[in-house]
Design a protein around this motif. Structure first.
Motif, PDB file in Angstrom:
ATOM      1  N   ARG A 116       4.748  -2.909   2.213  1.00 24.59           N
ATOM      2  CA  ARG A 116       4.257  -1.924   3.178  1.00 24.59           C
ATOM      3  C   ARG A 116       4.413  -0.537   2.567  1.00 24.59           C
ATOM      4  NH1 ARG A 116       6.860  -3.919   9.000  1.00 24.59           N
ATOM      5  NH2 ARG A 116       5.978  -6.014   8.893  1.00 24.59           N
ATOM      6  N   ASP A 117       3.329   0.221   2.593  1.00 23.05           N
ATOM      7  CA  ASP A 117       3.405   1.567   2.021  1.00 23.05           C
ATOM      8  C   ASP A 117       3.978   2.509   3.084  1.00 23.05           C
ATOM      9  OD1 ASP A 117       3.244   3.626   0.305  1.00 23.05           O
ATOM     10  OD2 ASP A 117       1.061   3.583   0.063  1.00 23.05           O
ATOM     11  N   GLU A 118       5.285   2.393   3.309  1.00 26.10           N
ATOM     12  CA  GLU A 118       5.977   3.161   4.349  1.00 26.10           C
ATOM     13  C   GLU A 118       5.797   4.661   4.103  1.00 26.10           C
ATOM     14  OE1 GLU A 118       7.718   2.057   6.945  1.00 26.10           O
ATOM     15  OE2 GLU A 118       8.013  -0.079   6.513  1.00 26.10           O
ATOM     16  N   ALA A 119       5.598   5.402   5.193  1.00 25.02           N
ATOM     17  CA  ALA A 119       5.420   6.844   5.071  1.00 25.02           C
ATOM     18  C   ALA A 119       6.684   7.502   4.518  1.00 25.02           C
ATOM     19  CB  ALA A 119       5.074   7.439   6.432  1.00 25.02           C
ATOM     20  N   ARG A 120       7.833   7.067   5.001  1.00 23.58           N
ATOM     21  CA  ARG A 120       9.076   7.675   4.542  1.00 23.58           C
ATOM     22  C   ARG A 120      10.072   6.602   4.135  1.00 23.58           C
ATOM     23  NH1 ARG A 120       7.129  11.001   8.302  1.00 23.58           N
ATOM     24  NH2 ARG A 120       7.760   9.553   9.934  1.00 23.58           N
ATOM     25  N   PRO A 121       9.912   6.040   2.929  1.00 22.15           N
ATOM     26  CA  PRO A 121      10.928   5.086   2.489  1.00 22.15           C
ATOM     27  C   PRO A 121      12.245   5.851   2.346  1.00 22.15           C
ATOM     28  CG  PRO A 121       9.413   5.586   0.696  1.00 22.15           C
ATOM     29  CD  PRO A 121       8.912   6.298   1.904  1.00 22.15           C
TER      30      PRO A 121
END
Ligand code: ATP
Ligand code: MG
Length: 565
Positions: free
Chosen positions: A140-145
């Motif tokens: 998942r290309d999380e907005a704020r890893p």
């Protein structure tokens, strides 16, 4: 395992970028290393923790009749197009093309694949119910890893899926999962709450989240100690206390330069609970005005649910075009856009923006001076009353460690996953989906169980159970005793780490505290002086001094106690 032959790269200093305690400690204890933003390598100790957690999860899934399968990480776009999520999900999905220019994505979750599989393999009601699960990588290309392994872009998830003939079957499968998840968290030594939650991108009929209380959590939950009510902040409803309403007459008052609630409140010397915050939002049907009391915060997800769809705050120029005033001066009186007001605004008299820069209206009565649709919109706060029983609610930060969803026929209808019932009629399969994050469990355990010196692993998920620590590797008596204990304890079935490094005692003790193995056996000068070794629980700090031959029995006693806790 011998430390001298292991990869356990402990660090003295906190990594610069880390904020959460678990992030710092998991790096310092040599459990994980970050390859790129939100992408981690698990080193041997970290891998052992994950393996332990996964073993607990597998046992509990098998216990309720789950069958382990493995579904691919790489998915064809078609199944996601069929469910509608190819377009509904935005940038969080990793998408790519193959050599033939076909669209593919990396699996964020597997409802579509399960529904596809069901279309191929489920024919009749005789094939149902089914429980399929996997422990598989999600992308998942999380907005704020952030927060270390708690929110990464590639992570392991145990996801399971239930297939049933009807809603009653689904309810049973859901309950079995709820209980299995409780057992998993109990066994992993986590404190947690089960709360009602918003199904979000999953859709469906209802969902619960498992929340581990921790200040490092990204979510808030509301709890009532009296009746047991528990809900995630995006759903939680509380009843705020009403202010004493003054006997105001309607009037326009000048408020030069005052734009925010604190500014207007200070200028007019009025309690913020007597002001109304007016916020412009744009939904699918255009601009709306959302109202919450001045001392409260709008929950955007609650508003989005009321409006049914995605929303965004209106831009300042959209506000000016509609209301003829700037963002801080708008209000509900005389406007043409739909108004949605928090339920607590049904009664009372308030100060609102006058839709004229530099002015507010005092003495405005909702229902009389403007009409609105009322709904629960505000973020529940400490001190509000429980909607079920009236007792005060508390609000806690927590880490979401698992979520369970009643999907119903949300996926089986668009993907045409049907079965033939007793009468030979085709009916859609009722699905449930259940996700749990092993890495989040590990991080939450560290958040809940550590001290200033390091991690204190719960027994069941510790990378090793016993840490044998010869203090001076140049002392033959110490090394020989340590070697013997290492062999004996391993023979007795314990997972033992022997710190056979030729390091200063301070380094070895610090590392032992840092990596947090539940039981430590120190073989030091007391051996020569008094003929004893020291056995202690990492949690306790009190040494029990026993002759080496009695050490295994003492370790067993500690183990019994720790495995019960
Ligand atoms: P969040 O609201 O925190 O983004 P989510 O609702 O997206 O979580 P689910 O899709 O329900 O999470 O996934 C099930 C479980 O997988 C979560 O409860 C969590 O334990 C884990 N998980 C989800 N996203 C991540 C991530 N980015 N990194 C690590 N674990 C994750
Ligand atoms: Mg998410």
């Amino acid at each position: 395992m011998r430390w001298s032959r292991s990869l356990i790269p402990t660090l003295r200093e906190d990594p610069a970028e880390a904020e959460a305690v678990s992030h710092k400690l998991m790096i310092r204890a040599g459990l994980v290393r970050q390859l790129a933003a939100g992408i981690y390598v698990y080193l041997p100790l970290g891998q052992r923790v994950l393996d332990k957690i996964n073993a607990v999860i597998r046992e509990e899934m098998n216990r309720i009749g789950g069958q382990e399968i493995t579904m691919p990480v790489l998915h064809p776009a078609e199944i996601w197009q069929q469910s509608g999520r190819w377009t509904a999900i935005g940038e969080e999905m990793f998408r790519l093309k193959d050599r033939n220019q076909r669209d593919l994505c990396l699996g964020m979750t597997h409802e579509e694949v399960v529904a596809w599989l069901a279309t191929k393999e489920i024919r009749s009601y005789r094939n149902l119910p089914q429980i399929w699960y996997q422990i598989q990588t999600k992308e998942r290309d999380e907005a704020r890893p952030r927060s270390g392994v708690m929110r990464t872009r590639e992570f392991l998830m145990k996801d399971s899926y239930t297939l049933d003939v009807d809603e009653v079957g689904l309810a049973k499968a859901y309950e079995a999962h709820r209980e299995a998840y409780c057992r998993i968290f109990d066994r992993c030594g986590l404190r947690y709450y089960v709360v009602e939650s918003d199904p979000g991108m999953m859709g469906g009929l209802g969902s619960h989240d498992f929340m581990a209380p921790s200040s490092a959590g990204e979510d808030e939950i509301a709890l009532c100690a009296t009746c047991g009510y528990a809900a995630s902040a995006e759903l939680a409803r509380g009843v705020p206390a009403s202010p004493a309403f003054p006997d105001w007459r309607p009037e326009e008052v000048p408020t030069p330069g005052a734009q925010t609630i604190p500014q207007v409140s200070a200028l007019l010397k009025v309690d913020p609970a007597l002001l109304i915050k007016s916020l412009g939002y744009v939904g699918a049907d255009g601009l709306v005005l959302a109202l919450v009391r001045g001392d409260q915060t709008l929950h955007e997800k609650k508003l989005a649910r009321v409006l049914g769809g995605e929303i965004r705050p209106a831009h300042p120029d959209e506000i000016r075009a509609q209301f003829g005033a700037s963002v801080g001066s708008i209000g509900p009186v005389g406007v043409k856009v739909p108004i949605i007001a928090d339920a607590c605004l049904r009664e009372g008299v308030y100060v609102v923006g006058a839709n004229r820069d530099g002015f507010h209206l005092k003495g405005v009565r909702p229902g009389t001076d403007f009409t609105a649709r009322f709904a629960d919109l505000h973020v529940v706060q400490l001190g509000e009353r429980c909607r079920q029983c009236g007792a005060p609610v508390t609000v806690e930060r927590a880490i979401e460690v698992a979520g369970i969803f009643k999907l119903g026929t949300r996926y089986s209808v668009p993907l045409r996953a049907v079965f033939l019932d007793e009468t030979g009629q085709a009916r859609p399969i009722w699905m449930g989906s259940y996700g749990i994050g092993p890495a989040r469990i590990a991080a939450a355990a560290v958040e809940q169980s550590h001290d200033a010196d390091g991690i204190i692993w719960p027994w069941s998920i510790a990378p090793y159970q016993v840490h044998v620590l010869p203090v001076n590797m140049k002392d033959r008596a110490q090394t020989e005793t340590a070697e013997r204990l290492y062999a004996e304890l391993s023979e007795a079935g314990f997972e033992v780490l022997l710190d056979d490094r030729d390091e200063r005692p301070g380094v070895k003790f610090k590392d032992a505290d840092l990596i947090g193995i539940p039981i430590r056996v120190t073989v030091g000068t007391a051996l020569v002086k008094d003929g004893v070794v020291e056995v202690r629980a990492r949690r306790g700090r009190e040494d029990r001094r026993v002759p080496p031959r009695d050490a295994p029995v003492t370790v067993k006693e500690h183990a019994r106690e720790l495995s019960r806790a």
